[in-house]
Design a protein around this motif. Structure first.
Motif, PDB file in Angstrom:
ATOM      1  N   LYS A 125       5.672  41.130  49.537  1.00 62.03           N
ATOM      2  CA  LYS A 125       6.151  42.494  49.796  1.00 62.03           C
ATOM      3  C   LYS A 125       5.576  43.460  48.766  1.00 62.03           C
ATOM      4  O   LYS A 125       5.158  44.566  49.100  1.00 62.03           O
ATOM      5  CB  LYS A 125       7.680  42.545  49.784  1.00 62.03           C
ATOM      6  CG  LYS A 125       8.319  41.928  51.012  1.00 62.03           C
ATOM      7  CD  LYS A 125       9.838  42.011  50.929  1.00 62.03           C
ATOM      8  CE  LYS A 125      10.483  41.388  52.151  1.00 62.03           C
ATOM      9  NZ  LYS A 125      11.959  41.443  52.097  1.00 62.03           N
ATOM     10  N   GLU A 129       3.275  46.667  49.646  1.00 61.04           N
ATOM     11  CA  GLU A 129       3.660  48.011  49.221  1.00 61.04           C
ATOM     12  C   GLU A 129       2.579  48.646  48.357  1.00 61.04           C
ATOM     13  O   GLU A 129       2.275  49.837  48.500  1.00 61.04           O
ATOM     14  CB  GLU A 129       5.005  47.958  48.499  1.00 61.04           C
ATOM     15  CG  GLU A 129       6.140  47.658  49.460  1.00 61.04           C
ATOM     16  CD  GLU A 129       7.445  47.266  48.781  1.00 61.04           C
ATOM     17  OE1 GLU A 129       7.601  47.509  47.555  1.00 61.04           O
ATOM     18  OE2 GLU A 129       8.311  46.714  49.483  1.00 61.04           O
ATOM     19  N   SER A 130       1.967  47.850  47.480  1.00 59.28           N
ATOM     20  CA  SER A 130       0.881  48.352  46.641  1.00 59.28           C
ATOM     21  C   SER A 130      -0.326  48.757  47.489  1.00 59.28           C
ATOM     22  O   SER A 130      -0.924  49.826  47.269  1.00 59.28           O
ATOM     23  CB  SER A 130       0.478  47.276  45.628  1.00 59.28           C
ATOM     24  OG  SER A 130      -0.597  47.701  44.848  1.00 59.28           O
ATOM     25  N   THR A 139       3.896  57.489  47.536  1.00 59.96           N
ATOM     26  CA  THR A 139       4.927  56.476  47.376  1.00 59.96           C
ATOM     27  C   THR A 139       5.341  56.050  48.785  1.00 59.96           C
ATOM     28  O   THR A 139       5.510  56.903  49.661  1.00 59.96           O
ATOM     29  CB  THR A 139       6.153  57.059  46.639  1.00 59.96           C
ATOM     30  OG1 THR A 139       5.718  57.543  45.370  1.00 59.96           O
ATOM     31  CG2 THR A 139       7.242  56.028  46.468  1.00 59.96           C
ATOM     32  N   VAL A 140       5.491  54.761  49.008  1.00 53.89           N
ATOM     33  CA  VAL A 140       5.797  54.263  50.345  1.00 53.89           C
ATOM     34  C   VAL A 140       7.160  53.566  50.341  1.00 53.89           C
ATOM     35  O   VAL A 140       7.411  52.683  49.525  1.00 53.89           O
ATOM     36  CB  VAL A 140       4.706  53.270  50.834  1.00 53.89           C
ATOM     37  CG1 VAL A 140       5.005  52.801  52.246  1.00 53.89           C
ATOM     38  CG2 VAL A 140       3.337  53.911  50.771  1.00 53.89           C
ATOM     39  N   VAL A 142       9.215  51.104  52.432  1.00 49.05           N
ATOM     40  CA  VAL A 142       8.876  50.139  53.475  1.00 49.05           C
ATOM     41  C   VAL A 142      10.129  49.474  54.036  1.00 49.05           C
ATOM     42  O   VAL A 142      11.013  49.064  53.295  1.00 49.05           O
ATOM     43  CB  VAL A 142       7.923  49.051  52.927  1.00 49.05           C
ATOM     44  CG1 VAL A 142       7.532  48.077  54.027  1.00 49.05           C
ATOM     45  CG2 VAL A 142       6.682  49.680  52.313  1.00 49.05           C
ATOM     46  N   TYR A 144      10.977  46.261  56.524  1.00 53.39           N
ATOM     47  CA  TYR A 144      10.320  45.052  57.040  1.00 53.39           C
ATOM     48  C   TYR A 144      11.060  44.514  58.248  1.00 53.39           C
ATOM     49  O   TYR A 144      12.287  44.600  58.325  1.00 53.39           O
ATOM     50  CB  TYR A 144      10.284  43.970  55.953  1.00 53.39           C
ATOM     51  CG  TYR A 144       9.396  44.332  54.788  1.00 53.39           C
ATOM     52  CD1 TYR A 144       8.036  44.066  54.821  1.00 53.39           C
ATOM     53  CD2 TYR A 144       9.921  44.959  53.668  1.00 53.39           C
ATOM     54  CE1 TYR A 144       7.218  44.418  53.755  1.00 53.39           C
ATOM     55  CE2 TYR A 144       9.112  45.313  52.600  1.00 53.39           C
ATOM     56  CZ  TYR A 144       7.771  45.039  52.650  1.00 53.39           C
ATOM     57  OH  TYR A 144       6.956  45.396  51.602  1.00 53.39           O
TER      58      TYR A 144
END
Length: 183
Positions: A125, A129-130, A139-140, A142, A144
């Motif tokens: 994860k 994300e990176s 910036t994200v 997320v 899942y």
């Protein structure tokens, strides 16, 4: 007026108030809280609030009872009351989504939905994300989900852009190529 433009108008006004009082994130959290309260009991409260058989006074009474039980910023409290008074409570969900989008835009973040065939480890994860942060320059946030139909790989939807590195997509490409070549 179309509900989309109504939601944008109400959300823009709310975000402006929130920015003015440095409360954008607090209001976003409040809207999530109200949404969660509305969804309790299979959404019975949301259904009741949208019931045309209830008078405005009855709706206002229900809202006041809810507001006494949850801690919200004063802007959020007044916003909920305004929606009830203007008979716009039915648009709450759409307004909230638009508010979240504007808050994300204001803070320079984007939301992503990542689908995989199996659950990802925390390490994976972090890598996802990176990679998404690098690809978007933002910036994200997320969310899942597991989708066994992918067979393997990953699909990431960021806004209106889809990054599809799934086995299913590759198989569909191969199938399409074989069908084109057969003709």
């Amino acid at each position: 007026m179309a509900s989309g433009s109504l939601a944008r108008r109400y959300a823009r006004a709310l975000i402006a108030l929130g920015a003015e009082q440095d409360a954008v994130e607090a209001i976003a959290a409040d809207l999530a809280t109200i949404s969660n309260v509305l969804d309790l009991g299979d959404g019975a409260l949301r259904t009741a609030m949208n019931n045309p058989g209830l008078t405005s006074a009855e709706r206002r009474g229900v809202v006041e009872a809810v507001l006494t039980r949850v801690h919200l910023h004063q802007i959020s409290r007044n916003y909920i009351r305004l929606l009830v008074d203007k008979n716009r409570f039915g648009a709450f969900g759409e307004i909230r989504r638009e508010y979240d989008r504007l808050a994300d835009e204001l803070s320079g973040r984007v939301r992503a939905l990542v689908s995989t065939a199996t659950a990802l480890t925390e390490s994976m994860k972090g890598k996802v994300e990176s990679a998404l942060a690098t690809a978007t320059g933002s910036t994200v946030l997320v969310r899942y989900q597991v989708d066994a139909e992918l067979i393997g790989g990953i699909v990431a939807q960021v806004g209106d852009k889809v990054y599809d590195a799934s086995v299913r997509a590759r198989l569909e490409e191969i199938s399409g190529a074989l069908l084109r070549d057969a003709v």
